[in-house]
Design a protein around this motif. Sequence first.
Motif, PDB file in Angstrom:
ATOM      1  N   ASP A   1      19.269  35.338  50.330  1.00  0.00           N
ATOM      2  CA  ASP A   1      20.557  35.245  51.031  1.00  0.00           C
ATOM      3  C   ASP A   1      20.988  33.798  50.855  1.00  0.00           C
ATOM      4  OD1 ASP A   1      22.768  35.149  52.600  1.00  0.00           O
ATOM      5  OD2 ASP A   1      21.766  35.620  54.503  1.00  0.00           O
TER       6      ASP A   1
ATOM      7  N   GLU B   1      22.585  37.973  48.456  1.00  0.00           N
ATOM      8  CA  GLU B   1      23.569  38.101  49.540  1.00  0.00           C
ATOM      9  C   GLU B   1      24.430  36.837  49.616  1.00  0.00           C
ATOM     10  OE1 GLU B   1      21.616  39.284  53.218  1.00  0.00           O
ATOM     11  OE2 GLU B   1      23.079  38.145  54.367  1.00  0.00           O
ATOM     12  N   ASP B   2      25.680  37.010  49.912  1.00  0.00           N
ATOM     13  CA  ASP B   2      26.645  35.914  50.069  1.00  0.00           C
ATOM     14  C   ASP B   2      26.482  34.788  49.039  1.00  0.00           C
ATOM     15  OD1 ASP B   2      27.992  37.211  52.067  1.00  0.00           O
ATOM     16  OD2 ASP B   2      27.329  35.903  53.697  1.00  0.00           O
TER      17      ASP B   2
ATOM     18  N   ASP C   1      27.904  39.664  53.282  1.00  0.00           N
ATOM     19  CA  ASP C   1      27.619  39.592  54.716  1.00  0.00           C
ATOM     20  C   ASP C   1      28.845  38.977  55.405  1.00  0.00           C
ATOM     21  OD1 ASP C   1      26.672  39.035  57.248  1.00  0.00           O
ATOM     22  OD2 ASP C   1      25.164  37.585  56.641  1.00  0.00           O
TER      23      ASP C   1
ATOM     24  N   LEU D   1      26.203  44.120  54.167  1.00  0.00           N
ATOM     25  CA  LEU D   1      25.316  43.998  55.312  1.00  0.00           C
ATOM     26  C   LEU D   1      25.988  44.655  56.518  1.00  0.00           C
ATOM     27  CD1 LEU D   1      22.754  42.557  54.664  1.00  0.00           C
ATOM     28  CD2 LEU D   1      23.369  40.767  56.238  1.00  0.00           C
TER      29      LEU D   1
ATOM     30  N   LYS E   1      25.817  44.647  60.426  1.00  0.00           N
ATOM     31  CA  LYS E   1      25.310  44.015  61.660  1.00  0.00           C
ATOM     32  C   LYS E   1      26.242  44.477  62.776  1.00  0.00           C
ATOM     33  CE  LYS E   1      23.779  39.588  59.610  1.00  0.00           C
ATOM     34  NZ  LYS E   1      24.281  38.248  59.214  1.00  0.00           N
TER      35      LYS E   1
ATOM     36  N   LYS F   1      17.071  44.641  56.746  1.00  0.00           N
ATOM     37  CA  LYS F   1      16.719  43.212  56.706  1.00  0.00           C
ATOM     38  C   LYS F   1      16.319  42.804  58.112  1.00  0.00           C
ATOM     39  CE  LYS F   1      19.451  39.403  56.116  1.00  0.00           C
ATOM     40  NZ  LYS F   1      20.087  38.212  55.542  1.00  0.00           N
TER      41      LYS F   1
HETATM   42 ZN    ZN Z   1      23.569  36.565  55.460  1.00  0.00          ZN
END
Ligand code: ZN
Length: 394
Positions: free
Chosen positions: A214, A257-258, A282, A305, A307, A358
């Motif tokens: 990430d 990621e990102d 994300d 992602l 969340k 994750k």
């Molecule tokens: Zn992240």
Amino acid sequence: MIKDIIALPSYNSRGEQTLKVWIMNKSGFYSAYAPSGKSRGKWEAKTLDAKKALKVLPRIKKRLIGLKEKDFEIFDDTLEKLGGKNLGKIGANLSTALSMANIRAASDNKVYKFLNPDARHVPFPLGNVIGGGAHGGFTSIQEFLVFDPKAKDIFQAIETNFKVWNDVRKVLRLKGFTVGRNDEGAWIMRKDDFKTLDFITKIAEKHGAKVGVDIAAGEFYKRGKYIYHSLKKKFNSGEQLEFVKDLIKTYKLAYVEDPFHENDFKSFSELKKKVKCLIVGDDLFATNPERIIKGIDKEAGNGILIKPDQIGLVSRAILTAEIAKRGGFTPVVSHRSGETEDAFISDLAVAIEAPLLKCGISGTERVAKVNRLIEIWNGIKGTKRKPQMAKLKF
Ligand code: ZN
Ligand code: PGA
């Protein structure tokens, strides 16, 4: 029917104050905690200071008491109306905890079964072994992650991650490189981003684990440049694209990621065309249905992602994941850096059939998530269906 709602201040793994809420119905009390992020994206729903959020609850609870907990979408709609723009009036931390506790009440704590009665695939835990960036460490890259795509069952998947994490501990101690552990229980190593990748890929390979990162690039994007302190390098967008592409090829990364800041849909799309890897947004998407629609349209990566607290309502997080899946994006459910023993996300990952969860590796607040995956695995085994590891399509 919801009979009462209460809340108390609680503490998360970073020692910050957060909230725990309880929803009462005729069967008892059902609780949930609000998680808290540190490398928060600009597009996330607004959170309130825990003390302020606690004062909000007495004002709004009469609008929630009397609702049917099983109609969780209506419950979430009510929270959305009360919260106004970006949930700013009630706080996405309060709304997330309430939304999760309500689903626990609706399901008598059998969340994954309630959300998806046919669920039988358990996600591979994706855990960070070494860390940096906003969570503490020497690298600009925030997380160096592993997962075991060959694991036959949840036990093997968890064990591989622990083996890598423990081997890293052993070697760091032997070489005198140990500095400590960061916010997510990942090791801090006094080496730059390249040396850290050299180090972790060797150990991961030994255990059959795949490596991901990430980058959380928005955290070190300043005035048009990505600033890598330990590498003493500054990249513009084009150079960052080349840099990430080379990292993926050199280290055979399976997950990134990102890699760019939270407004750069275009670079996500260009990178995706050039590499075979899961490219996950994300901060780019912030679990927001409108942003994933834009991402699908622009082909900005191939993963998202999820969340729940980024959007503040479980039903909206599920909607975002469904849109993502229909658009060919892989949903990855994720913890936050400030966590508690709450393992709601494990149930959510199983319910939406996310192939990866994750959730870190070490620390009771991280282990709680994989321990819940074991309970779910066992729960599925107790039915006519057989539990299976999720299908990894990348
Ligand atoms: Zn992240
Ligand atoms: P956060 O970090 O919870 O501190 O935002 C996690 C992530 O960036 O994935």
